[in-house]
Design an enzyme around this catalytic site. Sequence first.
Site, PDB file in Angstrom:
ATOM      1  N   ASP A 103       0.485  -1.418   0.033  1.00 19.20           N
ATOM      2  CA  ASP A 103      -0.020  -0.013  -0.154  1.00 19.20           C
ATOM      3  C   ASP A 103       0.989   0.439  -0.124  1.00 19.20           C
ATOM      4  OD1 ASP A 103      -2.939   0.926  -0.411  1.00 19.20           O
ATOM      5  OD2 ASP A 103      -2.680   0.731   1.597  1.00 19.20           O
TER       6      ASP A 103
ATOM      7  N   ASP B 130     -10.350   1.765  -3.789  1.00 24.17           N
ATOM      8  CA  ASP B 130     -10.440   1.857  -2.285  1.00 24.17           C
ATOM      9  C   ASP B 130     -11.688   1.734  -2.218  1.00 24.17           C
ATOM     10  OD1 ASP B 130      -8.224   1.198  -1.351  1.00 24.17           O
ATOM     11  OD2 ASP B 130      -8.468   3.416  -0.683  1.00 24.17           O
TER      12      ASP B 130
END
Length: 687
Positions: free
Chosen positions: A431, A489
């Site tokens: 990430d 997301d």
Amino acid sequence: MIHHLRAAGVDFILDARGTAAPVVVHWGRALGDLDAAALTALADATAPAVAPSSIDRPFRVGVVPLLTDGWTGRPAVEISPSSPVLHHVDTVRDGDALVTTIAHGDAHIELRHTLTPQGVLLIDRQLTNTGTDAIEVRALAALLPVPTRAREVLDFTGRWAGEREPQRSRPGHGVWARDTRHGRGGHDDPFLFTVGTPGFGFRHGEVWATHVAWSGDRSVWFERGDMGLSVVGAGERLDGLVLAPGETYEAPTVVATWSDAGLDGLSSRLHPWVRSWATPRGPRPVTLNTWEAVYFDQSLERLTPLVDAAARVGAERLVLDDGWFHGRTDDRRALGDWTVDEQVWPDGLGPLISRVNGDGLEFGLWVEPEMVSADSDLARAHPEWMLTPADAVSWRFQHVLDLEHPDAWQHIFDRLDALLTEYPIAALKWDHNRDLLVPHTGGRVRALYRLLDALRAAHPGVEIESCASGGARIDLGILRRVDRFWTSDTNDPLARQRIQRWTGILIPPEFLGSHVGDERAHTTGRTASLAFRMTTALFLHAGIESDISRLDDAQLAALAGWTALYRAHRALLHGGTTVRVDDADPALLQHGVVAPDRGEGLFAYVALDRFDAALPSPIVLPGLDPDRRYRVAVLDVGAPVRTIQDADPAWLVAGGTVLPGSVLAEGVLAAPLLAPGEALLIHVTAD
């Protein structure tokens, strides 16, 4: 000499005669067999008239255009101190590439134009300081001419959980430019910068597109000058790069693609080219990620039922997300302390991994190695490793680690290497949850690339997923080093349908993750049916992002049926040709994938909102062989699809139909009245 590259219906012709910078004579549709005499005649024929109140010779835009040559447009190459002249040393053919060498003061510039077998043009540039003093490089972009008929621009903007929003414009004279300053692509990344004939769409129009294969700041632009010349430019955005004597700057590759069949024509070139060098290690496994299932609530007791449920529905990989490492109780602390939390996992990750592997699943792990929390052991021990001071503005309560610092780079490599050595980890979810907010980020991107390359060399069996607070770092530069992107997301299927549609122009579907989330979306609060969530996730690298241990038997059975459907069609979904339909009704999306031999296809007819008429637009199935007949049937995705009607169309009542591909592409199939937020899954096979 005039050079001619040809591949897959695309021609690239470069006039490299003389000592001036070579000129791109043509990039686009194949012009046929041209001998030396014809190439000379073509190049000479393109020399324009001399306009009033202009330079006193025909003006042509070279690959390195200079102000002193009459180029008053946006500079593609900027060097300080600069020379008023350049000298074309030579241009030579190297296989499918043309290599041009130019001397420009104390700068030695090498340009490489490569035309791949798929018709994709790759432009590489490097600049070496051959002098005795430092020079500053402000730009080393690629510049390509486009015809005057290319008047419309399509690029992208967006935000967190809403990436790849298309925007169109028709600029007049001047520059339409998109510069990014995120230190990564960003949620508003222009992504694929396309110019084309007015009104171009997915299946029609002529288009020219560029993409900077780079994971940092970039500049892309279209310029139409008052002399009638139009160009596109692309490259890394530089804040003023200083090169010492003997140093070389290598610019990121610019990927340029032409199509006379609209945006799908770009995909038909780009997807096979990407697959030629980024082939996944094997079939894309159904992946269950734990983030939206448990968040920071991690323990063996909490996760064991989830692991068992994942195995029951046919998942093939489980990824343990944020919360597993030392002191990580929320998102405000502990980034950088990449050791297993002994309070949460007193026996390490071994017991969980044994349970995961025992149920037949691979194990993956979330990390965010480029970031550091001010409240962390790492930041307290090594504040000098932080890119900005601890009291500087934070983003999502975190700071950036300076990967250009050799000790910081080595520390992160050692910690990740230790984890991958100790545990049988099949995949890392990598990430990157903030912008950098500093200038001069190119060196840090290159340090990241070195880190990824080193880890892959040490652990070649480990797959890496690139996540950047969703889809804020999706590009072909990092795809050389990763196996999957987290597309966004948001798992809200209404938002995902559009995001996936546009991201998929450049990136083949097998590299884009898409998960079935909860009934109520984590990011929007909107509810969606199970059928719609499953159909939306089916077409990419499919997975699950939900606590399915709490589902009832019927819901688990539906998910099991869906994973079986995905595995049955995985080869088609991840090896076929992506097709899309230009729909007049904004409430409707139609897309699909067709097998390379056109013997089979899988399509989705998607209702995003209420249709604009009582009866919806018909179903269009493009990309099939017009001369073959196909059996058309609706596939059960595993859960009911809601409709608002008294009866299905007759062909659905009959259980399907058989029609030629030419007819199916015309849109003759009557569509059911789907409720908003539903999709019909259609399978066609050659009869």
